[in-house]
Design a protein around this motif. Structure first.
Motif, PDB file in Angstrom:
ATOM      1  N   ASP A  77       0.809  -1.221   0.000  1.00  0.00           N
ATOM      2  CA  ASP A  77       0.000   0.000   0.000  1.00  0.00           C
ATOM      3  C   ASP A  77       0.845   1.274   0.000  1.00  0.00           C
ATOM      4  N   MET A  78       2.147   1.152  -0.235  1.00  0.00           N
ATOM      5  CA  MET A  78       3.026   2.316  -0.174  1.00  0.00           C
ATOM      6  C   MET A  78       3.626   2.633  -1.543  1.00  0.00           C
ATOM      7  N   GLU A  79       4.040   3.888  -1.695  1.00  0.00           N
ATOM      8  CA  GLU A  79       4.625   4.352  -2.951  1.00  0.00           C
ATOM      9  C   GLU A  79       6.113   4.003  -2.978  1.00  0.00           C
ATOM     10  N   PHE A  80       6.529   3.313  -4.028  1.00  0.00           N
ATOM     11  CA  PHE A  80       7.936   2.979  -4.239  1.00  0.00           C
ATOM     12  C   PHE A  80       8.561   3.998  -5.185  1.00  0.00           C
ATOM     13  N   GLN A  81       9.877   4.118  -5.101  1.00  0.00           N
ATOM     14  CA  GLN A  81      10.633   4.988  -6.005  1.00  0.00           C
ATOM     15  C   GLN A  81      11.313   4.139  -7.078  1.00  0.00           C
ATOM     16  N   LEU A  82      11.226   4.570  -8.309  1.00  0.00           N
ATOM     17  CA  LEU A  82      11.972   3.922  -9.392  1.00  0.00           C
ATOM     18  C   LEU A  82      13.417   4.408  -9.311  1.00  0.00           C
ATOM     19  N   ILE A  83      14.355   3.488  -9.035  1.00  0.00           N
ATOM     20  CA  ILE A  83      15.749   3.906  -8.835  1.00  0.00           C
ATOM     21  C   ILE A  83      16.676   3.453  -9.958  1.00  0.00           C
ATOM     22  N   HIS A  84      16.200   2.545 -10.834  1.00  0.00           N
ATOM     23  CA  HIS A  84      17.034   2.121 -11.971  1.00  0.00           C
ATOM     24  C   HIS A  84      16.120   1.589 -13.055  1.00  0.00           C
ATOM     25  N   LYS A  85      16.430   1.931 -14.307  1.00  0.00           N
ATOM     26  CA  LYS A  85      15.580   1.501 -15.417  1.00  0.00           C
ATOM     27  C   LYS A  85      16.418   1.279 -16.657  1.00  0.00           C
ATOM     28  N   THR A  86      16.206   0.151 -17.319  1.00  0.00           N
ATOM     29  CA  THR A  86      16.715  -0.092 -18.661  1.00  0.00           C
ATOM     30  C   THR A  86      15.520  -0.506 -19.516  1.00  0.00           C
ATOM     31  N   GLU A  87      15.771  -0.822 -20.768  1.00  0.00           N
ATOM     32  CA  GLU A  87      14.661  -1.227 -21.638  1.00  0.00           C
ATOM     33  C   GLU A  87      13.945  -2.468 -21.101  1.00  0.00           C
ATOM     34  N   ASN A  88      14.729  -3.397 -20.525  1.00  0.00           N
ATOM     35  CA  ASN A  88      14.126  -4.670 -20.101  1.00  0.00           C
ATOM     36  C   ASN A  88      14.226  -4.921 -18.597  1.00  0.00           C
ATOM     37  N   SER A  89      14.492  -3.879 -17.798  1.00  0.00           N
ATOM     38  CA  SER A  89      14.544  -4.074 -16.345  1.00  0.00           C
ATOM     39  C   SER A  89      14.158  -2.784 -15.621  1.00  0.00           C
ATOM     40  N   ALA A  90      13.676  -2.960 -14.397  1.00  0.00           N
ATOM     41  CA  ALA A  90      13.322  -1.800 -13.562  1.00  0.00           C
ATOM     42  C   ALA A  90      13.466  -2.202 -12.105  1.00  0.00           C
ATOM     43  N   THR A  91      14.052  -1.302 -11.308  1.00  0.00           N
ATOM     44  CA  THR A  91      14.245  -1.545  -9.871  1.00  0.00           C
ATOM     45  C   THR A  91      13.516  -0.467  -9.086  1.00  0.00           C
ATOM     46  N   PHE A  92      12.726  -0.918  -8.110  1.00  0.00           N
ATOM     47  CA  PHE A  92      11.933  -0.029  -7.270  1.00  0.00           C
ATOM     48  C   PHE A  92      12.393  -0.162  -5.821  1.00  0.00           C
ATOM     49  N   SER A  93      12.308   0.946  -5.079  1.00  0.00           N
ATOM     50  CA  SER A  93      12.802   0.964  -3.697  1.00  0.00           C
ATOM     51  C   SER A  93      11.763   1.569  -2.760  1.00  0.00           C
ATOM     52  N   LEU A  94      11.636   0.949  -1.590  1.00  0.00           N
ATOM     53  CA  LEU A  94      10.838   1.482  -0.495  1.00  0.00           C
ATOM     54  C   LEU A  94      11.717   1.514   0.745  1.00  0.00           C
ATOM     55  N   GLU A  95      11.809   2.688   1.371  1.00  0.00           N
ATOM     56  CA  GLU A  95      12.588   2.798   2.609  1.00  0.00           C
ATOM     57  C   GLU A  95      11.658   3.081   3.776  1.00  0.00           C
ATOM     58  N   SER A  96      12.079   2.648   4.964  1.00  0.00           N
ATOM     59  CA  SER A  96      11.295   2.878   6.169  1.00  0.00           C
ATOM     60  C   SER A  96      11.083   4.376   6.380  1.00  0.00           C
ATOM     61  N   THR A  97       9.947   4.701   6.995  1.00  0.00           N
ATOM     62  CA  THR A  97       9.577   6.088   7.264  1.00  0.00           C
ATOM     63  C   THR A  97       9.134   6.201   8.723  1.00  0.00           C
ATOM     64  N   THR A  98       8.873   7.428   9.165  1.00  0.00           N
ATOM     65  CA  THR A  98       8.341   7.599  10.521  1.00  0.00           C
ATOM     66  C   THR A  98       7.019   6.859  10.661  1.00  0.00           C
ATOM     67  N   GLU A  99       6.252   6.776   9.579  1.00  0.00           N
ATOM     68  CA  GLU A  99       4.967   6.045   9.607  1.00  0.00           C
ATOM     69  C   GLU A  99       5.197   4.549   9.775  1.00  0.00           C
ATOM     70  N   THR A 100       6.115   3.974   8.990  1.00  0.00           N
ATOM     71  CA  THR A 100       6.330   2.520   9.097  1.00  0.00           C
ATOM     72  C   THR A 100       6.927   2.157  10.455  1.00  0.00           C
ATOM     73  N   LEU A 101       7.728   3.048  11.016  1.00  0.00           N
ATOM     74  CA  LEU A 101       8.372   2.737  12.292  1.00  0.00           C
ATOM     75  C   LEU A 101       7.364   2.630  13.438  1.00  0.00           C
ATOM     76  N   THR A 102       6.195   3.239  13.292  1.00  0.00           N
ATOM     77  CA  THR A 102       5.164   3.088  14.325  1.00  0.00           C
ATOM     78  C   THR A 102       4.507   1.718  14.255  1.00  0.00           C
ATOM     79  N   LYS A 103       4.581   1.061  13.064  1.00  0.00           N
ATOM     80  CA  LYS A 103       3.975  -0.258  12.884  1.00  0.00           C
ATOM     81  C   LYS A 103       5.011  -1.381  12.965  1.00  0.00           C
TER      82      LYS A 103
END
Length: 283
Positions: A77-103
Motif C-alpha cells: 500500500d506504499m509508494e515505491f521509487q523507481l531507482i534504476h531503469k533499462t529497456e528490459n529491467s526496472a528496480t523499485f525501492s521502499l525505505e522505512s519512514t516515521t509512519e512505518t516505524l510506528t507499525k
C-alpha cells in the motif's frame, strides 16, 4: 505512475504504488495478469512484506511492546521509487519512514527488481537491514494469473511427484488441519470447490515450479526455487488463480506473539542484505 519494460517477446508494466506488476503481455498483446476488477479482487500482484498472511489479533510484540500490522503487511500500500531503469529491467525501492516505524520498529530498504529474459519475467526481492539490530521479516509474492477460459479448462502441473499436503485456514490463521491435494500424473484440474475454505497453504514443497495448463496445453509457469512455501488461491467464480511463493505464512492460534518466535520468520543481521527471486514464464 507506471513503468513498462519490454523485449522482443514480452512486456511488463509495474505501478509505482506498491511496485505492483499489473500487466504481462506477449508480443501478440495477450494479457496474462489479472485485470484487478474489484468485484472479485482489486489487486494484481502485491508484494507481501514485512509479514505474509495474518497475525493473531493482527498484533505482534517486540521486546514486550505491542504493534499492529494488517494482513500481508504494509508494503503493497506504499509508494515505491523507481531507482534504476533499462529497456528490459526496472528496480523499485521502499525505505522505512516515521509512519512505518510506528507499525514495524526497524529501519530497512526493500527493493523489487523486475527483469525480462526471453519469455520470462524475473522478480527479485532485496531486503537491506539498516536498523542497527536484528530484523525479523517475511516476504512473499501474490501474482494473479488471468484465466480467460472456463476455470475448469485449467489445471496445475507440479514439477515433482509428491504428497501435496496443505494446511487449512481457520479465522485467517494456519490450523493444524491438513488435507492432501490429489493429483493424476502430478496434475490437478482446477475447480472452485478446492478453494471454498480460502487459500491452500503448503508449508513445504519438493516442487520448485508449477505450470498452469490450458486445455491440457502449457499456458504459464511460475518457478520459485528460493521459496519453501506456497499459497494457491482464488475467489468463487473469479477468472484468475494466484500462485504465491512465500517465505513465511500466517500465525497459528498457538503463536506467542513475539515476532522473533513466529513460525517461518526470517531474521537478518544488522547491515546484512537478503535476496530471493521467482519467475513467471509464458509458455
Amino acid at each position: 505512475m507506471n513503468t513498462t519494460i519490454s523485449n522482443s517477446t514480452i512486456s511488463a508494466s509495474i505501478k509505482h504504488a506498491g511496485a505492483e506488476l499489473f500487466s504481462l503481455k506477449s508480443n501478440q498483446n495477450k494479457e496474462y495478469i489479472w485485470e484487478g476488477n474489484p468485484d472479485f479482487w482489486g489487486k494484481h500482484s502485491p508484494v507481501l512484506f514485512p509479514i505474509v498472511g495474518t497475525l493473531k489479533n493482527n498484533t505482534y510484540t517486540i521486546e514486550g511492546k505491542e504493534y499492529q500490522l494488517p494482513r500481508h503487511g504494509f508494503a503493497r500500500d506504499m509508494e515505491f521509487q523507481l531507482i534504476h531503469k533499462t529497456e528490459n529491467s526496472a528496480t523499485f525501492s521502499l525505505e522505512s519512514t516515521t509512519e512505518t516505524l510506528t507499525k514495524y520498529p526497524f529501519e530497512f530498504e526493500l527493493q523489487l527488481i523486475y527483469t525480462l529474459k526471453e519469455a520470462s519475467l524475473h522478480i527479485g526481492y532485496k531486503v537491506i537491514n539498516k536498523s542497527g539490530k536484528k530484523l525479523p521479516f517475511s516476504i512473499g509474492a501474490h501474482p494473479a494469473i488471468a484465466l480467460p477460459k472456463n476455470f475448469e479448462n485449467y489445471a496445475f502441473e507440479f514439477e515433482k511427484k509428491e504428497v501435496l499436503k496443505y494446511h487449512l485456514l481457520e479465522n485467517d490463521l494456519i490450523s493444524n488441519k491438513t488435507k492432501v491435494l490429489e493429483t493424476t500424473n502430478n496434475i490437478v484440474t482446477l475447480n472452485y470447490k478446492l478453494f471454498e475454505n480460502d487459500a491452500l497453504i503448503f508449508k513445504t514443497l519438493e516442487s520448485k515450479s508449477l505450470s498452469i495448463l490450458e486445455n491440457s496445453k502449457p499456458y504459464i509457469k511460475v518457478a520459485f526455487e528460493d521459496f519453501p512455501s506456497l499459497g494457491l488461491w482464488t475467489k468463487d467464480q473469479a477468472p484468475f488463480i494466484c500462485v504465491e511463493p512465500w517465505l513465511g505464512y500466517s500465525d497459528t492460534a498457538e503463536n506467542s506473539g513475539d515476532l522473533f518466535e513466529k513460525e517461518g520468520i526470517l531474521v537478518l543481521d544488522n547491515n546484512q542484505t537478503f535476496q530471493s527471486k521467482f519467475s513467471i514464464t509464458i509458455l
